[in-house]
Design a protein around this motif. Sequence first.
Motif, PDB file in Angstrom:
ATOM      1  N   ALA A  17       0.812  -1.213   0.000  1.00 47.90           N
ATOM      2  CA  ALA A  17       0.000   0.000   0.000  1.00 47.90           C
ATOM      3  C   ALA A  17       0.851   1.270   0.000  1.00 47.90           C
ATOM      4  O   ALA A  17       0.431   2.302  -0.530  1.00 47.90           O
ATOM      5  CB  ALA A  17      -0.929  -0.003   1.222  1.00 47.90           C
ATOM      6  N   THR A  18       2.038   1.218   0.588  1.00 48.66           N
ATOM      7  CA  THR A  18       2.904   2.396   0.632  1.00 48.66           C
ATOM      8  C   THR A  18       3.844   2.457  -0.554  1.00 48.66           C
ATOM      9  O   THR A  18       4.045   3.514  -1.154  1.00 48.66           O
ATOM     10  CB  THR A  18       3.728   2.399   1.941  1.00 48.66           C
ATOM     11  OG1 THR A  18       2.843   2.379   3.066  1.00 48.66           O
ATOM     12  CG2 THR A  18       4.612   3.637   2.031  1.00 48.66           C
ATOM     13  N   PHE A  19       4.427   1.319  -0.918  1.00 49.24           N
ATOM     14  CA  PHE A  19       5.405   1.256  -2.003  1.00 49.24           C
ATOM     15  C   PHE A  19       4.741   0.563  -3.188  1.00 49.24           C
ATOM     16  O   PHE A  19       4.585  -0.666  -3.209  1.00 49.24           O
ATOM     17  CB  PHE A  19       6.646   0.495  -1.541  1.00 49.24           C
ATOM     18  CG  PHE A  19       7.294   1.098  -0.321  1.00 49.24           C
ATOM     19  CD1 PHE A  19       8.235   2.101  -0.440  1.00 49.24           C
ATOM     20  CD2 PHE A  19       6.937   0.661   0.951  1.00 49.24           C
ATOM     21  CE1 PHE A  19       8.829   2.653   0.682  1.00 49.24           C
ATOM     22  CE2 PHE A  19       7.530   1.201   2.080  1.00 49.24           C
ATOM     23  CZ  PHE A  19       8.473   2.212   1.946  1.00 49.24           C
ATOM     24  N   ALA A  20       4.348   1.373  -4.164  1.00 42.68           N
ATOM     25  CA  ALA A  20       3.511   0.866  -5.252  1.00 42.68           C
ATOM     26  C   ALA A  20       4.251  -0.049  -6.210  1.00 42.68           C
ATOM     27  O   ALA A  20       3.626  -0.859  -6.897  1.00 42.68           O
ATOM     28  CB  ALA A  20       2.908   2.044  -6.016  1.00 42.68           C
ATOM     29  N   THR A  21       5.580   0.058  -6.275  1.00 46.59           N
ATOM     30  CA  THR A  21       6.356  -0.694  -7.250  1.00 46.59           C
ATOM     31  C   THR A  21       7.239  -1.715  -6.545  1.00 46.59           C
ATOM     32  O   THR A  21       7.874  -1.399  -5.529  1.00 46.59           O
ATOM     33  CB  THR A  21       7.241   0.252  -8.082  1.00 46.59           C
ATOM     34  OG1 THR A  21       6.413   1.259  -8.679  1.00 46.59           O
ATOM     35  CG2 THR A  21       7.991  -0.506  -9.160  1.00 46.59           C
ATOM     36  N   ALA A  22       7.288  -2.926  -7.060  1.00 42.66           N
ATOM     37  CA  ALA A  22       8.201  -3.924  -6.521  1.00 42.66           C
ATOM     38  C   ALA A  22       9.638  -3.438  -6.673  1.00 42.66           C
ATOM     39  O   ALA A  22      10.021  -2.928  -7.726  1.00 42.66           O
ATOM     40  CB  ALA A  22       8.017  -5.256  -7.235  1.00 42.66           C
ATOM     41  N   GLY A  23      10.427  -3.582  -5.622  1.00 36.00           N
ATOM     42  CA  GLY A  23      11.799  -3.091  -5.632  1.00 36.00           C
ATOM     43  C   GLY A  23      11.936  -1.670  -5.128  1.00 36.00           C
ATOM     44  O   GLY A  23      13.046  -1.184  -4.918  1.00 36.00           O
ATOM     45  N   GLN A  24      10.806  -0.976  -4.908  1.00 36.34           N
ATOM     46  CA  GLN A  24      10.832   0.403  -4.413  1.00 36.34           C
ATOM     47  C   GLN A  24      11.202   0.402  -2.935  1.00 36.34           C
ATOM     48  O   GLN A  24      10.628  -0.313  -2.132  1.00 36.34           O
ATOM     49  CB  GLN A  24       9.472   1.061  -4.621  1.00 36.34           C
ATOM     50  CG  GLN A  24       9.398   2.511  -4.181  1.00 36.34           C
ATOM     51  CD  GLN A  24       8.023   3.116  -4.434  1.00 36.34           C
ATOM     52  OE1 GLN A  24       7.203   2.548  -5.148  1.00 36.34           O
ATOM     53  NE2 GLN A  24       7.772   4.275  -3.843  1.00 36.34           N
ATOM     54  N   ILE A  25      12.186   1.246  -2.565  1.00 37.14           N
ATOM     55  CA  ILE A  25      12.676   1.253  -1.180  1.00 37.14           C
ATOM     56  C   ILE A  25      12.441   2.577  -0.469  1.00 37.14           C
ATOM     57  O   ILE A  25      12.653   2.672   0.739  1.00 37.14           O
ATOM     58  CB  ILE A  25      14.174   0.902  -1.133  1.00 37.14           C
ATOM     59  CG1 ILE A  25      14.971   1.891  -1.976  1.00 37.14           C
ATOM     60  CG2 ILE A  25      14.400  -0.534  -1.588  1.00 37.14           C
ATOM     61  CD1 ILE A  25      16.490   1.684  -1.898  1.00 37.14           C
ATOM     62  N   VAL A  26      12.013   3.609  -1.194  1.00 37.85           N
ATOM     63  CA  VAL A  26      11.719   4.905  -0.576  1.00 37.85           C
ATOM     64  C   VAL A  26      10.424   5.450  -1.168  1.00 37.85           C
ATOM     65  O   VAL A  26       9.999   5.063  -2.270  1.00 37.85           O
ATOM     66  CB  VAL A  26      12.859   5.931  -0.792  1.00 37.85           C
ATOM     67  CG1 VAL A  26      14.112   5.531  -0.054  1.00 37.85           C
ATOM     68  CG2 VAL A  26      13.133   6.127  -2.276  1.00 37.85           C
ATOM     69  N   PHE A  27       9.818   6.343  -0.427  1.00 39.05           N
ATOM     70  CA  PHE A  27       8.616   7.013  -0.921  1.00 39.05           C
ATOM     71  C   PHE A  27       8.469   8.323  -0.166  1.00 39.05           C
ATOM     72  O   PHE A  27       8.860   8.432   0.999  1.00 39.05           O
ATOM     73  CB  PHE A  27       7.368   6.151  -0.718  1.00 39.05           C
ATOM     74  CG  PHE A  27       6.103   6.779  -1.252  1.00 39.05           C
ATOM     75  CD1 PHE A  27       5.924   6.932  -2.612  1.00 39.05           C
ATOM     76  CD2 PHE A  27       5.116   7.232  -0.391  1.00 39.05           C
ATOM     77  CE1 PHE A  27       4.769   7.527  -3.127  1.00 39.05           C
ATOM     78  CE2 PHE A  27       3.957   7.820  -0.883  1.00 39.05           C
ATOM     79  CZ  PHE A  27       3.781   7.966  -2.254  1.00 39.05           C
ATOM     80  N   GLY A  28       7.911   9.328  -0.824  1.00 38.65           N
ATOM     81  CA  GLY A  28       7.685  10.621  -0.193  1.00 38.65           C
ATOM     82  C   GLY A  28       6.279  11.094  -0.432  1.00 38.65           C
ATOM     83  O   GLY A  28       5.652  10.759  -1.435  1.00 38.65           O
ATOM     84  N   GLY A  29       5.789  11.880   0.508  1.00 30.98           N
ATOM     85  CA  GLY A  29       4.446  12.424   0.369  1.00 30.98           C
ATOM     86  C   GLY A  29       4.193  13.482   1.413  1.00 30.98           C
ATOM     87  O   GLY A  29       5.073  13.808   2.212  1.00 30.98           O
ATOM     88  N   ASN A  30       3.002  14.028   1.429  1.00 36.21           N
ATOM     89  CA  ASN A  30       2.662  15.089   2.364  1.00 36.21           C
ATOM     90  C   ASN A  30       1.829  14.551   3.514  1.00 36.21           C
ATOM     91  O   ASN A  30       0.742  14.023   3.309  1.00 36.21           O
ATOM     92  CB  ASN A  30       1.887  16.201   1.656  1.00 36.21           C
ATOM     93  CG  ASN A  30       2.767  16.963   0.679  1.00 36.21           C
ATOM     94  OD1 ASN A  30       3.906  17.267   0.985  1.00 36.21           O
ATOM     95  ND2 ASN A  30       2.249  17.257  -0.500  1.00 36.21           N
ATOM     96  N   VAL A  31       2.360  14.662   4.735  1.00 36.75           N
ATOM     97  CA  VAL A  31       1.623  14.353   5.957  1.00 36.75           C
ATOM     98  C   VAL A  31       1.916  15.508   6.906  1.00 36.75           C
ATOM     99  O   VAL A  31       2.897  15.520   7.632  1.00 36.75           O
ATOM    100  CB  VAL A  31       2.084  13.023   6.592  1.00 36.75           C
ATOM    101  CG1 VAL A  31       1.257  12.717   7.829  1.00 36.75           C
ATOM    102  CG2 VAL A  31       1.979  11.885   5.597  1.00 36.75           C
ATOM    103  N   THR A  32       1.048  16.530   6.905  1.00 36.37           N
ATOM    104  CA  THR A  32       1.275  17.794   7.616  1.00 36.37           C
ATOM    105  C   THR A  32       2.438  18.544   6.969  1.00 36.37           C
ATOM    106  O   THR A  32       2.305  19.674   6.539  1.00 36.37           O
ATOM    107  CB  THR A  32       1.545  17.579   9.116  1.00 36.37           C
ATOM    108  OG1 THR A  32       0.449  16.860   9.675  1.00 36.37           O
ATOM    109  CG2 THR A  32       1.682  18.908   9.843  1.00 36.37           C
ATOM    110  N   SER A  33       3.603  17.948   6.956  1.00 35.00           N
ATOM    111  CA  SER A  33       4.738  18.445   6.182  1.00 35.00           C
ATOM    112  C   SER A  33       5.160  17.295   5.279  1.00 35.00           C
ATOM    113  O   SER A  33       4.546  16.233   5.304  1.00 35.00           O
ATOM    114  CB  SER A  33       5.870  18.873   7.114  1.00 35.00           C
ATOM    115  OG  SER A  33       6.992  19.287   6.377  1.00 35.00           O
ATOM    116  N   GLU A  34       6.172  17.481   4.460  1.00 31.07           N
ATOM    117  CA  GLU A  34       6.625  16.385   3.612  1.00 31.07           C
ATOM    118  C   GLU A  34       7.079  15.219   4.478  1.00 31.07           C
ATOM    119  O   GLU A  34       7.691  15.405   5.532  1.00 31.07           O
ATOM    120  CB  GLU A  34       7.769  16.858   2.714  1.00 31.07           C
ATOM    121  CG  GLU A  34       7.296  17.725   1.568  1.00 31.07           C
ATOM    122  CD  GLU A  34       8.383  17.949   0.541  1.00 31.07           C
ATOM    123  OE1 GLU A  34       8.721  16.996  -0.185  1.00 31.07           O
ATOM    124  OE2 GLU A  34       8.880  19.070   0.471  1.00 31.07           O
TER     125      GLU A  34
END
Length: 240
Positions: free
Chosen positions: A87-104
Amino acid sequence: MTVLYAKQRGVGLVELMVAMVLSLFLLAGLFTIFFSTRQSYDTQQDLSRLHDNQRLAATMLAQTVQQAGYFPNPTTFTRAEAFPSNATFATAGQIVFGGNVTSEALAIRFVAPAAGGHMLNCQGGSANGATTDIYRIDYDSNIKANVLECSANGAAFQPLVNRVNTMQVLFGVDTNSNGSADRYMNAATVTANKAWANVKSVSLRLVFDNPLNKPQAAPGQPATIAMPIVVNLMSAPNNQ
């Protein structure tokens, strides 16, 4: 025999007023020195706390974020197999993700050895197996300021560093397949270019509240002080 008495003279009102005025000047000088010393002490304490917070943030982020992408036995499993999509990492092999939660916010994941390892999650606990750390900035009503906090494997967010106003995140992407980051992008741009599997480093810019930005301090102080951090990831470019 005649006894002569010396004529005594008391302190007049004028002399008393002069003495009081001189005493007030002396007291004013003493209070000025006291408040100046106290202000200098408070300023040094505020700066010490700021430097401690900066060192703590840099150390914790460098030690935990660089673990992103690590997994045991890379000759047995590919990175895509070690890090399946969720649910957090949409791509297999993905190890990081960024988004906005109050701040980035920043999410990283790695696979710690099942036993005998020395890897830690962002809350300081021993990591065991698949681990996801999420960092964000949120408001703390107890100190009435923003704090850097983290969640490890879905646990409740815990504060790490006080008075971090904002956190800005950029991702170093390998766009020419040479194994090194050659372009920094924000999360939206990485998503648009479908480049999450090629992220090699993370650039963080933590913005701290400036403790000298107050009326009694020197004028012209900025409201915030920024601190950049660049962290290379333990990615495996040949096992995607």
